[in-house]
Enzyme design. Structure first.
Site, PDB file in Angstrom:
ATOM      1  CD  GLU A 274     -55.127 -81.634 -31.315  1.00  0.00           C
ATOM      2  OE1 GLU A 274     -54.588 -81.034 -30.374  1.00  0.00           O
ATOM      3  OE2 GLU A 274     -54.636 -81.672 -32.468  1.00  0.00           O
ATOM      4  CE  LYS A 341     -49.984 -82.355 -27.745  1.00  0.00           C
ATOM      5  NZ  LYS A 341     -50.283 -81.326 -28.754  1.00  0.00           N
ATOM      6  CB  CYS A 393     -51.087 -82.624 -32.038  1.00  0.00           C
ATOM      7  SG  CYS A 393     -50.682 -81.298 -33.205  1.00  0.00           S
TER       8      CYS A 393
END
Length: 517
Positions: A274, A341, A393
């Site tokens: 990330e 995301k 995540c």
């Protein structure tokens, strides 16, 4: 079920269920659940502690007592289980210690509302049921857990089923998912509780039946190997969090990942974690184009986390991009072969009520805390002919979203993260455990790349193929076998679990009223 465990539960039932003990014991039971999760992984503890809580709950004389028993259990569960959140608040929040502790306490109190709701609702429904009223609790619990994973964008961390990721009950994951394992744990706990309440040994057949079903669940395997494989390399740069977003460190950070990658360009697929690239994507087109050209020359593909900026709207996205070999040539800015995301982390990636909260403390003004949300459904990434269902995540904890983005043509799952925020705590280990559960549920290998650990590869059965320890600069490599087929969970999701929970609830209605739980 050991003799020591039975003696412990009987002792709780006989001696330690007085009102003055009840809430403290519930708090203790919740806190001890932490040892069921990674890195401790004492999976056997979960049904014992749930049974302990049930024995306390059934002694409630009022709805208020039931609610307090639920709140005590929930507060202990989350205060110990997500204590790693305090690390980020304390080290990066910029608030005094007492304020950090207060923020942590408020978070745990909020999360404890959900088991409180479950306990209170069960007590209210109890009057309408027979002596088997505890069979209502699994459905009530599932409703409360659904709400916890949905309200205020949701926080589904520490689902009970994750405690069994690497145990025999984990064999249920491809069929019923993590939620189904949670239901199985409640069935075991119910059997133990009724055995202790009534001293009738036939109740022990219920946990025995659940364990036998889980033990034989792999016989219903729907996944097969195709004979193909992909060589992958996952890069862990171990960049210090304090320097990650320092403008002067952008090139050194980038060079770290390039240098670590150079010896592994013969691999089919390379993964960076990330925001490994700390340049804003449209402002770094030249270095990214140069890297893309190198990858094309080596006939390989790289997927990396990066921050994207939509120049037309001014919105930032926490993204993944694909560089090198892919459909329609290599990378260029605006290429659609990317992932944005969807499930943003409150405070860390967006600030609710930001006009009120941002001025209060640095905690509410962290770097990159103003992201926009990507779509819930997004096409699989295509990397060198490999279809990949991606997430970033803590999105990996949202089982329904991951499942919605997997299809029959998906080869791998991919999650990238930056767990540097949480230091040397049990948070990253829980994160790894959750990723392994997704692999088992959906029957696909999981690739996981992080900045400082835990980076590695998990096959479709939840078995770790390779793993890099935390706080090391290294590259994990593996030849990942392709599989085909869809698990029952991938096909039907949580529907069977809800139907079973409804059936269990119906068990409590026809029976003649008795003075029992």
């Amino acid at each position: 079920m050991t003799k020591v465990s039975l003696v412990l539960l009987q002792s709780v039932q006989k001696k330690l269920i007085q009102p003055r003990w009840r809430y403290g014991l519930a708090l203790l039971a919740g806190a001890l659940l932490t040892f069921s999760y990674a890195p401790f992984s004492q999976a056997w503890l979960t049904p014992i502690l749930l049974c302990m809580w049930l024995l306390l709950l059934v002694r409630s004389q009022t709805a208020k007592q039931a609610a307090l028993t639920g709140f005590s259990f929930g507060f202990g569960w989350f205060a110990a289980g997500i204590s790693w959140v305090y690390v980020s608040i304390d080290q990066f929040g910029g608030t005094p210690m007492l304020v950090s502790v207060l923020i942590m306490a408020l978070l745990c109190a909020y999360l404890a509302v959900y088991p409180t709701l479950a306990a209170w609702t069960w007590f209210k429904l109890r009057r309408y049921t027979s002596g088997l009223s505890l069979f209502v609790l699994p459905l009530v619990w599932l409703v409360s857990e659904f709400l916890r994973g949905w309200l205020l964008t949701g926080f589904p961390w520490l689902g009970l089923g994750y405690t069994q990721t690497f145990s025999a009950l984990g064999n249920l994951a491809p069929h019923l998912g993590e939620l189904g394992i949670t239901l199985a744990l409640w069935l075991i706990a119910l059997g133990l509780a009724y055995f202790l309440l009534h001293r009738r040994y036939e109740w022990l057949f219920l946990p025995l039946f659940v364990v036998l079903v889980a033990w034989n669940a792999p016989r219903l395997n729907t996944i097969e190997y195709t004979g193909e494989q992909t060589s992958v390399a996952l890069v862990q740069g171990n960049v210090v969090q304090d320097l990650k977003w320092d403008a002067e460190q952008q090139w050194p950070n980038y060079d770290t990942y390039v240098e670590l990658t150079q010896p592994y360009l013969e691999h089919d697929l390379i993964i960076w974690p990330e925001s490994a690239i700390t340049f804003i994507e449209p402002l770094a087109q030249r270095p990214l184009a140069n890297l893309n050209q190198l990858l094309l020359e080596e006939k390989t593909t790289l997927i990396s986390g990066i921050i994207d900026l939509d120049r037309y709207t001014g919105e930032f996205y926490n993204s993944m991009i694909v560089m090198g070999e892919q459909p329609s040539g290599g990378w260029y800015y605006g290429h659609e072969n990317r992932y944005q995301k969807h499930q943003l982390l409150p405070i860390g990636e967006f600030v609710p009520f930001e006009s009120l909260l941002r001025p209060l403390a640095p905690l509410f003004n962290l770097p990159m805390s103003s992201f926009s949300r990507g779509s819930y459904l997004q096409p699989n990434l295509n990397a060198n002919g490999i279809n990949i269902a991606a997430n970033i995540c803590y999105e990996v904890a949202f089982s329904r979203q991951i499942r919605a983005n997997v299809n029959a043509d998906t080869h791998f799952l991919l999650t990238i993260s930056n767990d540097t925020w949480f230091g040397d705590s049990h948070g990253p280990h829980q994160h790894w455990q959750i990723a392994a559960m997704r692999a088992r549920e959906l029957g696909r290998p999981m690739l996981r790349a992080t900045n400082n650990g835990i980076t590695g590869v998990i096959d479709h059965t939840g078995t770790t193929l390779t793993k890099i320890p935390q706080f090391t600069e290294a590259v994990a490599t593996a030849n990942v076998l392709h599989v085909t087929g869809m698990t029952y969970f991938a096909r039907f999701g949580d529907i069977p679990v809800w139907l079973i929970a409804l059936f269990l609830t119906s068990v409590s209605w026809p029976w003649k009223k008795r003075n029992s739980a």
